[in-house]
Design a protein around this motif. Structure first.
Motif, PDB file in Angstrom:
ATOM      1  N   ASN A 120       1.084  -1.095   0.073  1.00 12.95           N
ATOM      2  CA  ASN A 120       0.002  -0.322   0.114  1.00 12.95           C
ATOM      3  C   ASN A 120       0.836   1.070   0.020  1.00 12.95           C
ATOM      4  O   ASN A 120       2.109   1.339   0.045  1.00 12.95           O
ATOM      5  CB  ASN A 120      -0.914   0.027   1.321  1.00 12.95           C
ATOM      6  CG  ASN A 120      -0.076  -0.019   2.559  1.00 12.95           C
ATOM      7  OD1 ASN A 120       0.750   0.713   2.910  1.00 12.95           O
ATOM      8  ND2 ASN A 120      -0.559  -1.115   3.239  1.00 12.95           N
ATOM      9  N   GLY A 122       1.838   2.910   2.337  1.00 11.14           N
ATOM     10  CA  GLY A 122       2.924   2.798   3.520  1.00 11.14           C
ATOM     11  C   GLY A 122       4.453   2.587   2.815  1.00 11.14           C
ATOM     12  O   GLY A 122       5.332   3.130   3.328  1.00 11.14           O
ATOM     13  N   PHE A 256       1.082   1.666   7.066  1.00 12.14           N
ATOM     14  CA  PHE A 256       0.978   3.096   6.546  1.00 12.14           C
ATOM     15  C   PHE A 256       0.621   3.905   7.699  1.00 12.14           C
ATOM     16  O   PHE A 256       1.528   5.057   7.731  1.00 12.14           O
ATOM     17  CB  PHE A 256      -0.320   3.116   5.746  1.00 12.14           C
ATOM     18  CG  PHE A 256      -0.515   4.407   5.114  1.00 12.14           C
ATOM     19  CD1 PHE A 256       0.113   5.253   4.437  1.00 12.14           C
ATOM     20  CD2 PHE A 256      -1.742   4.882   6.046  1.00 12.14           C
ATOM     21  CE1 PHE A 256      -0.239   6.498   3.966  1.00 12.14           C
ATOM     22  CE2 PHE A 256      -2.199   6.609   5.487  1.00 12.14           C
ATOM     23  CZ  PHE A 256      -1.317   6.923   4.654  1.00 12.14           C
TER      24      PHE A 256
END
Length: 283
Positions: A120, A122, A256
Motif C-alpha cells: 500500500n 505505506g 501505513f
C-alpha cells in the motif's frame, strides 16, 4: 536571506532531529520485515505465491528486480536476513551510518518491489524516506558539502511530506464522497479495510462518518501550513498521530499509519530531539 543560506551551507542544523528520525525509520523497517518472518517462504522463498515481475526500460527498477531472474529463488531470503542484520547494526549505533543507509535503501527496496503487488502507500512512503535518509548526516561534518546536502535533504523530505498532504487534501475537494461525508462509511463496508463491528456501527450512525470525513479533510488541508509554525506544530502532530493510528486500527493498514508517524520526526525540533537522544542513549 544570506543568513539563511549561510546556515544551510555551513553547519548541520538538524543533527539531533536526523538522529531521532533515522532511528525511528530503521525501527519501523525492522518491525516491517520481522512481520514477514513466519511467512518468509511464502513471500520470498522459491515457492513464493507472488508472481515475478520483469521490468524493461527502467535501469533502477531492473536493478531492484534483478533477483526475479533467479530461478532458484533463494537470494531474496538472503537479502531479507542481510537487511535485518544491517538494520540491527544501525539501531545499535555503528559508525558506518552512510554506508548502512545506502545498503538498507537498496535491500529494503528490493524486498518491497518483490511484493509490490500486495503493498500500500505505506511501503511507497517508506522507500522514499529511505532515499532521503541516504543524504542525511547525524553530526556536524568537517566538509561543508556534507552538511549542505544533509540540510537540503531534510528540507526535501519535509517538503515531500507536506506535498503528500496537499495533494491528498486537494484531490478530496473534487470528489463527492468526502464533501458529503460518506467516505468513511464506504471504506468501512470493504471487509479488507474494516472490522465487522465497525461496519455495523456506521450503518446506523452516519454522523460518525460525517465527522471522520470532515476531520480528515480539514486536517489534510491545514497540516501543510501549521507544521511550519513551531507554536502550533506539535498540536497538529499530536492530532495527526491519533488520526493515523486510528486509521491503522480501524482500516487494517497499520504499516501505513506507523510510517506516517515516523515521518513526523522530520519536523521534530533539534533541541527536543537532543533531549530525546540523550534519554535513549543513556538507557
Amino acid at each position: 536571506m544570506n543568513k539563511l543560506i549561510a546556515e544551510y551551507t555551513t553547519i548541520n542544523k538538524y543533527a539531533n532531529s536526523i538522529w531521532v528520525f533515522r532511528k525511528a525509520l530503521y525501527l519501523f523497517v525492522l518491525w516491517y520485515l520481522i512481520r514477514y518472518l513466519p511467512f518468509l517462504d511464502e513471500f520470498y522463498g522459491p515457492d513464493s505465491f507472488i508472481v515475478k515481475q520483469h521490468v524493461f526500460g527502467n535501469p533502477l527498477k531492473w536493478i531492484l528486480l534483478i533477483l526475479n531472474y533467479d530461478n532458484n529463488g533463494i537470494w531474496y531470503v538472503l537479502v531479507y536476513w542481510l537487511d535485518v542484520v544491517l538494520l540491527t547494526m544501525a539501531l545499535l549505533g555503528t559508525k558506518q551510518q552512510r554506508g548502512l543507509a545506502i545498503a538498507v535503501y537498496f535491500l529494503t527496496c528490493m524486498l518491497i518491489f518483490k511484493s509490490i503487488s500486495i503493498t500500500n502507500a505505506g511501503e511507497q512512503l517508506c522507500y522514499i524516506l529511505l532515499f532521503f535518509n541516504m543524504t542525511l548526516t547525524t553530526h556536524n561534518a568537517k566538509g561543508i558539502w556534507v552538511n549542505t546536502v544533509s540540510n537540503f535533504g531534510l528540507l526535501g523530505a519535509r517538503t515531500m511530506l507536506v506535498l503528500l498532504y496537499v495533494i491528498a487534501g486537494y484531490s478530496k475537494l473534487f470528489g463527492d464522497h468526502w464533501l458529503n461525508g460518506d467516505a468513511f462509511y464506504l471504506v468501512s463496508q470493504v471487509p479488507e479495510y474494516s472490522h465487522p463491528w465497525i461496519q455495523a456501527l456506521l450503518k446506523g450512525n452516519m454522523w460518525i462518518s460525517w465527522l471522520a470525513s470532515g476531520f480528515t479533510l480539514l486536517y489534510q488541508l491545514t497540516f501543510p501550513i501549521a507544521v511550519w509554525f513551531r507554536k502550533i506544530r506539535y498540536k497538529w502532530m499530536v492530532a495527526g498521530v491519533a488520526f493515523h493510528l486510528a486509521i491503522g486500527f480501524f482500516h487494517n493498514i497499520m504499516d501505513f499509519s506507523l510510517i506516517m508517524v515516523v515521518a513526523y520526526f522530520l519536523f521534530y525540533h533539534d533541541s527536543k530531539a537532543e533531549r530525546l537522544k540523550l534519554n535513549i542513549t543513556s538507557l
